[in-house]
Write an enzyme that holds these catalytic residues in place. Structure first.
Site, PDB file in Angstrom:
ATOM      1  NE  ARG A   1      35.393  50.475  17.121  1.00 38.20           N
ATOM      2  CZ  ARG A   1      36.181  51.271  16.378  1.00 38.20           C
ATOM      3  NH1 ARG A   1      37.144  50.912  17.838  1.00 38.20           N
ATOM      4  NH2 ARG A   1      36.166  51.626  15.974  1.00 38.20           N
TER       5      ARG A   1
ATOM      6  CE1 TYR B   1      23.047  29.443  25.577  1.00 47.90           C
ATOM      7  CE2 TYR B   1      24.964  30.607  25.086  1.00 47.90           C
ATOM      8  CZ  TYR B   1      23.527  30.438  24.570  1.00 47.90           C
ATOM      9  OH  TYR B   1      23.382  31.214  23.904  1.00 47.90           O
TER      10      TYR B   1
ATOM     11  CG  ASP C   1      27.424  32.399  32.323  1.00 46.40           C
ATOM     12  OD1 ASP C   1      26.605  33.225  32.992  1.00 46.40           O
ATOM     13  OD2 ASP C   1      26.874  32.508  31.143  1.00 46.40           O
TER      14      ASP C   1
ATOM     15  CE  LYS D   1      19.287  33.966  27.049  1.00 43.49           C
ATOM     16  NZ  LYS D   1      20.244  33.179  27.808  1.00 43.49           N
TER      17      LYS D   1
HETATM   18  C1  PLP Z   1      22.397  32.183  26.713  1.00 42.14           C
HETATM   19  C2  PLP Z   1      23.399  32.941  27.970  1.00 42.14           C
HETATM   20  C3  PLP Z   1      24.448  32.953  27.192  1.00 42.14           C
HETATM   21  C4  PLP Z   1      24.835  33.850  25.401  1.00 42.14           C
HETATM   22  O1  PLP Z   1      24.254  35.636  25.987  1.00 42.14           O
HETATM   23  P1  PLP Z   1      23.479  35.474  24.758  1.00 42.14           P
HETATM   24  O2  PLP Z   1      22.527  37.113  25.641  1.00 42.14           O
HETATM   25  O3  PLP Z   1      22.371  34.949  24.355  1.00 42.14           O
HETATM   26  O4  PLP Z   1      25.067  36.340  23.862  1.00 42.14           O
HETATM   27  C5  PLP Z   1      25.726  32.476  28.308  1.00 42.14           C
HETATM   28  N1  PLP Z   1      25.469  32.007  29.714  1.00 42.14           N
HETATM   29  C6  PLP Z   1      23.955  31.985  29.712  1.00 42.14           C
HETATM   30  C7  PLP Z   1      24.381  31.070  31.125  1.00 42.14           C
HETATM   31  C8  PLP Z   1      23.062  32.320  28.775  1.00 42.14           C
HETATM   32  O5  PLP Z   1      21.792  31.489  29.223  1.00 42.14           O
END
Ligand code: PLP
Length: 357
Positions: free
Chosen positions: A49, A101, A174, A199
């Protein structure tokens, strides 16, 4: 991995080449061709960790190379977002896109309700408003292209303005929708880039993972420390699968983007489509039908494209986002299409048939 040397990434290599080689064991010394999957809570006297594992490290090395900084992997995209927000002092003011998001919106709303943060929402495309905010807030949180509206923020202009503001805000991007191959915000001056690895980087709808990347040593140490403290650590299998996914990101994203561009063009000519949201490149296409009922009918009429949530996988998925409480503010007829690797003409026949049906 211990003894195995790692391929030294050459600066002259393109991002696509680095995505394939970064973090990989050197071919000499009888090394394995790939980083082993190491399920270990302890490495001698060290606790994973705190110090990570060779599998996490290889994935972090590869993503860090692509984004131009030091990467820290987390259990999910949301664990990553939470770790970055954890760096902020109580009472910080944060400017965020009006459309972004839903999970991030929910974390920010929660923090605001608890009195931890003050959130200011800005139209993602209003460059002047972002530039004005840069001189007034503690943090600029950007997401471009945005989920699910695909709004694009002028990152270059906003990040340049932020860097020259009298009281420089922390800047976070992001970068999930553009992927590290589409744009590298650290090179434009961002402090931190975050990804939902779940994703496009993972790419196969088989894992949850996130990553934060920064070129600032102080932030990198804090982000690592936040992971140790909160325990939002990646799973061994997830990190291994994500690295495997990253190896093919270049060809996957290029093929999906070509198909997305073709579908966006054809959707724009279809009489039932009110508006197409396609930011010139990338594998996501959002489009609006007249209302929520028309959008639901389309979802029900599809036979090939999955009416499913999430995105970035090899299979195409389509979802009406306003059905989610977190996205109830987006247009009722907005559909978000994540374009996969199927034959483009099969995808178009499915869409056209469902639109006509
Ligand atoms: C899906 C998503 C997240 C969150 O990610 P998880 O892996 O589902 O926790 C954050 N930002 C964007 C733009 C996303 O599409």
């Amino acid at each position: 991995m211990g003894t195995a040397t790692v391929v030294r990434v050459n600066d002259s290599w393109s991002a696509r080449t680095r995505a394939i080689l970064a973090g990989r064991p050197d071919a000499g010394d009888g090394n394995p061709a790939n980083v082993p999957l190491v399920p270990a809570s302890a490495l001698g006297l060290e606790y994973s960790r705190e110090v990570g594992t060779p599998t996490w490290a290889a994935f972090e090395e590869a993503v860090g190379t692509l984004e131009g900084g030091t990467a820290t992997a987390y259990a999910s995209g949301m664990a990553t977002v939470t770790a970055v927000l954890d760096l902020l002092p109580a009472g910080a003011t944060i400017a965020v896109p009006r459309y972004s998001y839903a999970g991030t919106r929910s974390v920010l709303d929660h923090a605001q309700q608890q009195g931890k943060l003050t959130v200011r929402r800005i139209d993602p495309t209003d460059t002047d408003a972002w530039i004005a905010a840069a001189g007034e807030v503690d943090v600029l949180w950007l997401e471009s292209p945005a989920n699910p509206t695909l709004d694009v923020t002028d990152l270059d202009a906003v990040l340049t303005a932020a860097a020259s503001a009298e009281r420089t805000p922390l800047t976070v991007v992001d970068n999930t929708f553009a992927t590290p191959l589409g744009q590298q915000p650290l090179g434009m001056g961002a402090d931190v880039v975050v990804h939902s690895v779940t994703k496009f980087i993972g790419g196969h709808s088989d894992l949850l993972l996130g990553v934060a990347v920064t070129a600032r040593d102080d932030l990198s140490a804090s982000l690592r420390e936040a992971r140790t403290r909160t325990g939002a650590t990646p799973g061994a299998l997830e990190a291994w699968l994500a690295l495997r996914g990253l190896r093919t990101l270049g060809v996957r994203f290029a093929a999906a983007s070509t198909t997305a561009s073709l579908l966006a063009g054809r959707l724009a000519e279809h009489p039932a489509v009110v508006r197409v949201r396609y930011p010139a490149a990338g594998a996501m296409v959002s489009f609006d039908l007249a209302d929520g009922d028309a959008a639901e009918r389309l979802c029900a009429n599809l036979t090939l494209i999955h009416n499913a949530t999430s995105l970035g996988g090899v299979e195409s998925t389509l979802e009406r986002r306003a059905h989610l409480p977190g996205d109830s503010h987006v247009p009722a007829g907005l559909l978000r299409l994540s374009v996969g690797l199927e034959d483009p003409e099969d995808l178009w026949r499915d869409l056209a048939g469902a639109l006509d049906g």
